[in-house]
Structures are given as C-alpha cells and as structure tokens.
Design an enzyme around this catalytic site. Structure first.
Site, PDB file in Angstrom:
ATOM      1  N   ASP A   1       0.793  -1.165  -0.125  1.00 59.32           N
ATOM      2  CA  ASP A   1       0.035  -0.097  -0.036  1.00 59.32           C
ATOM      3  C   ASP A   1       0.829   1.314   0.088  1.00 59.32           C
ATOM      4  O   ASP A   1       1.947   1.141   0.514  1.00 59.32           O
ATOM      5  CB  ASP A   1      -0.831   0.013   1.303  1.00 59.32           C
ATOM      6  CG  ASP A   1      -1.965   0.843   1.080  1.00 59.32           C
ATOM      7  OD1 ASP A   1      -2.458   1.387  -0.054  1.00 59.32           O
ATOM      8  OD2 ASP A   1      -2.704   1.220   2.004  1.00 59.32           O
TER       9      ASP A   1
ATOM     10  N   ASN B   1     -10.924  -2.809  -5.472  1.00 57.02           N
ATOM     11  CA  ASN B   1     -10.154  -2.036  -6.432  1.00 57.02           C
ATOM     12  C   ASN B   1     -11.013  -1.799  -7.746  1.00 57.02           C
ATOM     13  O   ASN B   1     -10.587  -0.639  -8.435  1.00 57.02           O
ATOM     14  CB  ASN B   1      -8.691  -2.660  -6.439  1.00 57.02           C
ATOM     15  CG  ASN B   1      -7.933  -2.495  -5.472  1.00 57.02           C
ATOM     16  OD1 ASN B   1      -6.826  -3.151  -5.068  1.00 57.02           O
ATOM     17  ND2 ASN B   1      -8.051  -1.439  -4.571  1.00 57.02           N
TER      18      ASN B   1
END
Ligand code: IPE
Ligand code: IPE
Ligand code: MG
Length: 254
Positions: A29, A77
C-alpha cells in the site's frame, strides 16, 4: 551479536536466532501517496512499486521463506477510476512478461489467488495461467499473487462449492472449509505486513489470517527496502504466538 543475542544491521536490532516464518504475506500500500509526494500521477506510483516486488521476493528467497503472498488487486479495487484499473491490469501483465521467466529461473512457483471476472482482459487471464503452468513444478518458494482477491468472496466461493458438492449443514467444519479453499495446500500466513501506515486488512484473506501476526510499517510500498523486510522479520521474532493458550509466564493460575 551482543550479550542479549541480538545484532544490529543498518540501525535495526535483529534478534538471533531469527524466527523465519513459513509464510509471509504483504498488503502493498501507499503507491498513490508515494506518487503525490513527488508530484507524479498515481499510475507512476504503481509503476515505481515494481522494484519493491522483486526486492521482496528476492529477500524472501534469501531467507529461505517457502511461501510468499502479495496482494496485488482487490475485489474492491474495481471501484477505482477506469484508467487506473486499466493501468493495474497492464502492470500485472508486465510483471508476467518482464519477470515471469526470472521467477521461474529462481525456482519460484507462481500462483494467482482470486476469482475470474469478465473485466480481467482475457489475454491477461491466459498469461496468468501460462505462468502458473510454466512454474508449476518449482518448489523453492511459492509466490501467490492475490489478484481480484477478496477475503469475503473467497469464503463465499468456498461455501458455494460445498453446497454444489451436496454437503449438508451438519457436515460443515472449519477443517472442511480450509480444505476447500483455493490452494488448500497453502499454509496460513504467519505474518501479514501492511505498508503505508494503514491499520486494516482491507478484506485480505480473512479466513486464512485468523491467527496471523499483523505488522504495520510506515514505509510507502515503492520505498520498501531490505531494512523494512528485516524490521518485519525482527518484530515477528519478538512476538509470542499463543493461539489462545497460556504460555508459561512463571505465575500460578490461581
Ligand atoms: C496500493 O497502493 C496498490 C493497490 C491497491 C493496487 P494505493 O494505490 O492504494 O496507494 P494509496 O493508498 O492511494 O497511497
Ligand atoms: C488494499 O489496498 C488492496 C491491495 C493492496 C491490492 P487499498 O489501498 O485498496 O485498501 P483501502 O482502500 O485503503 O482499504
Ligand atoms: Mg491504498
């Protein structure tokens, strides 16, 4: 090594002996924040994360870790802007094209964890299957790329397969569910690292991470380095895994 059985490498105190995990997973991330900190576009941040992927797998190999999982694209996502999603599809294709042979030569078995989806380009889907096939006999390390993966979706898919196979409610057990997940041979992650100062699982491997040690790092994924990897292994070595039991603390029970 000092008297406490620790060594210091690059400012990180490393316990000795190091407790090397069997399975290390990473929620990569911070690509977007890395890019914005440099005045770049989000996709430049994803591209910059490529080196960290190779470094991470090289470090896992160097330490003899047999199972590594990288969370590359979540079922959530798809909600990102379409050009970013399209870039991530191509980015994952590029990993295969540019580095698939390298993984194979390193003795890495590559497998993809996640569901099919019509939004995944068919050519990419085929390349994923081809890399799995190419590397299927490698056993030095298994690199699982969680792609269109969601922990809840994984549980739903497993339950569907059990219903389709005719199992009744009374037949269901934790063992049966574990044995019917995609890749039942994969041990649960000992460690889940998450970078970029976010303290959540974001739907990663919920069934499998029930007893994983969670390690949160401040580093943004494109800056992930050997020092961060060692910091995570060191932190894991200092943890006591109790699995609900009492570990002898020297005190009596009553
Ligand atoms: C992680 O970086 C990459 C993927 C989720 C594919 P992000 O893109 O989430 O980066 P931030 O969180 O916006 O900084
Ligand atoms: C998790 O990161 C998914 C991957 C690393 C592939 P996100 O950046 O998408 O997670 P949230 O949205 O911050 O929870
Ligand atoms: Mg993020």
């Amino acid at each position: 090594m000092d008297q406490q059985g620790q060594s210091n490498i690059g400012g990180i105190t490393i316990p000795e002996p190091l407790n090397v995990p069997t399975h290390i997973a990473c929620i990569m991330d911070g690509n977007g924040r890395w890019a914005s900190s440099k005045g770049l576009n989000r996709i430049d941040g994803h591209a910059a994360g490529e080196k960290a992927i190779l470094d991470f797998t090289d470090l896992a190999l160097e330490h003899g870790i047999p199972w590594t999982t990288l969370f590359a694209f979540s079922t959530e996502n798809w909600c990102r802007p379409a050009p970013e999603v399209a870039f991530l599809m191509e980015f994952n294709r590029n990993i295969i094209v540019r580095h698939g042979r390298r993984f194979h030569n390193q003795g890495v078995r590559v497998r993809y964890l996640g569901c099919d989806d019509p939004r995944i380009p068919r050519t990419l889907w085929k390349q994923m299957r081809e890399l799995e096939e190419l590397t299927s006999n490698n056993r030095r390390m298994t690199l699982t790329i969680a792609f269109n993966h969601g922990g809840r979706s994984e549980i739903v898919e497993t339950m569907r397969s059990l219903v389709r196979a005719g199992f009744a409610a009374a037949d269901l057990s934790e063992e049966l569910i574990s044995k019917n997940l995609q890749y039942p041979d994969m041990p649960d992650p000992d460690i889940v690292i998450r970078t970029a100062s976010e303290y959540r699982l974001s739907n990663f491997a919920l069934w499998r991470c029930a007893y994983s040690e969670l390690i949160f790092l401040d580093v943004l994924w494109p800056d992930f380095s050997r020092a961060d990897f060692m910091a995570a292994l060191s932190e894991y070595s200092r943890r006591t895994r109790t699995f609900g039991k009492v570990i002898d603390s020297g005190s009596s029970i009553l």
